[in-house]
Write an enzyme that holds these catalytic residues in place. Structure first.
Site, PDB file in Angstrom:
ATOM      1  N   CYS A   1      -4.904   4.418   3.852  1.00 23.95           N
ATOM      2  CA  CYS A   1      -3.698   5.038   3.289  1.00 23.95           C
ATOM      3  C   CYS A   1      -3.987   6.244   2.403  1.00 23.95           C
ATOM      4  O   CYS A   1      -3.150   7.137   2.303  1.00 23.95           O
ATOM      5  CB  CYS A   1      -2.881   3.995   2.519  1.00 23.95           C
TER       6      CYS A   1
ATOM      7  N   HIS B   1       0.986   6.166  -3.750  1.00 22.82           N
ATOM      8  CA  HIS B   1       1.237   5.680  -2.393  1.00 22.82           C
ATOM      9  C   HIS B   1       2.279   4.571  -2.425  1.00 22.82           C
ATOM     10  O   HIS B   1       2.167   3.600  -3.187  1.00 22.82           O
ATOM     11  CB  HIS B   1      -0.072   5.166  -1.792  1.00 22.82           C
TER      12      HIS B   1
ATOM     13  N   ASN C   1       6.562   1.571   3.997  1.00 22.40           N
ATOM     14  CA  ASN C   1       5.188   2.020   3.793  1.00 22.40           C
ATOM     15  C   ASN C   1       4.695   2.682   5.081  1.00 22.40           C
ATOM     16  O   ASN C   1       4.370   2.008   6.049  1.00 22.40           O
ATOM     17  CB  ASN C   1       4.308   0.827   3.426  1.00 22.40           C
TER      18      ASN C   1
END
Length: 357
Positions: free
Chosen positions: A138, A273, A310
């Site tokens: 990520c 994030h 996400n």
């Protein structure tokens, strides 16, 4: 290129058209790792998921779209919004983790690289525009920005596009509750070398904790052991990952702030994030505790996870683009603001950037 800073001059993103609500998962049959049915009703499991992650909706790409398609749309949006000549781009980085995954299979296509595909789809003719992929979990988009900054500082690049793009909906196990976390999307920035600028990247830091934690996120078999499915799907050790992030992410951010000689009290926004709302808030609280500061307003950490989910490498560049284009309610970044970008993900990798607008 002594005296140059890497400055964000344009942003772009794409929000896939398909909106998937939590209620859409009521038809799923959630199983545990051993193949047994998850205790409780599906509705109760979905409600508990919402309480922990903050996610109510997420976006999925259309069946005819791939990751490189989304990446191209986001990059084109950045180019269009800025009026920058695409042939002036001399570096194109695409951060992703799964390549192009087509509907009907979860096999990835990595040749040619997604960066080459994006360059092809944008029809950038300039052969001096070097295109390559970056796989870093990520945190991949932040790492792409860090790599571009390094090339700018040594004089090997002047204007770069860094894209984070993913179609996680193609690599999730429908029998795994964690499948509700993941989403699709893409975000892009254009950064360029600007001499004697007060704006730009002040410092960055990266860490890889692989020796003990590499397998917290991994590919593994479906929890449905009866259907003979030989594919591999994205799997997560959620509790261990949560504890890892709370322990290490605040420290990496502080180290990066120290490197920039910036105190947390000077930071106007923390763009983290969009992994899990509860986890991100806990990370922010730990960070403020390191400075013995009270966390009085969560608005310092803008969130889009409730309606975008996400999307891995795409979350931060998408969030940044939406804020700069005044599409996130009650959120703005003003000239002179110092901002932190930070991420954690598969590897396990952590990184952060201190940036001044």
């Amino acid at each position: 290129m002594n005296g140059f800073r890497s400055v964000i001059v344009a942003t772009g993103s794409v929000l896939p058209e398909r909106v998937i609500h939590n209620a859409d998962f009521l038809v799923n049959r959630f199983l545990q790792k051993d193949g047994t049915i998850v205790p409780g009703t599906i509705l109760r499991n979905i409600e508990k998921f919402k309480d922990i992650t903050g996610i109510d909706q997420r976006r999925y790409a259309r069946p005819d779209q791939t990751t490189s398609d989304l990446a191209s749309i986001a990059a084109a949006a950045a180019l269009e919004s800025s009026g920058i000549d695409k042939e002036s781009i001399d570096l194109l980085i695409v951060a992703h983790n799964f390549g192009d995954v087509h509907i009907g299979t979860n096999r990835t296509t990595m040749v040619p690289s997604l960066a080459s595909l994006v360059k092809y789809k944008l029809q950038i003719k300039n052969p001096s525009c070097v295109a390559f992929d970056l796989v870093f979990g990520c945190p991949g988009w932040i790492q792409g920005v860090i790599q571009a900054d390094a090339l700018i500082r040594v004089g090997d690049a002047k204007r770069c596009i860094i894209i984070g793009a993913e179609t996680l909906s193609r690599v999730i196990d429908e029998h795994d509750r964690d499948s509700m976390i993941y989403a699709d999307g893409a975000g892009a920035v254009i950064i360029e070398a600007v001499q004697d600028s007060k704006e730009g990247i002040l410092a960055h830091g990266s860490r890889t904790y692989a020796s003990e934690h590499a397998l917290l996120l991994r590919m593994d078999s479906s929890y449905n052991m009866e259907n003979g499915d030989a594919n591999l799907y994205l799997k997560m050790n959620g509790r261990a990952l949560y504890e890892f992030a709370l322990t290490h992410v605040p420290l990496v951010i502080k180290e990066t702030l120290d490197k920039a000689q910036v105190h947390l009290s000077e930071i106007k926004k923390v763009l983290i994030h969009q992994a899990n709302e509860k986890m991100d808030i806990a990370i922010l609280e730990r960070l403020y505790n390191l400075y013995e500061l009270p966390l009085t307003d969560l608005a310092v950490m803008p969130m889009t996870i409730s309606y975008l989910g996400n999307s891995s490498v795409a979350t931060i560049p998408t969030l940044l683009d939406l804020i700069l284009k005044h599409k996130v309610e009650d959120q703005q970044i003003e000239p002179g603001d110092k901002v932190v970008f930070a991420s954690v993900g598969a590897g396990m990798n952590i990184n952060a950037i201190v940036y001044q607008f």
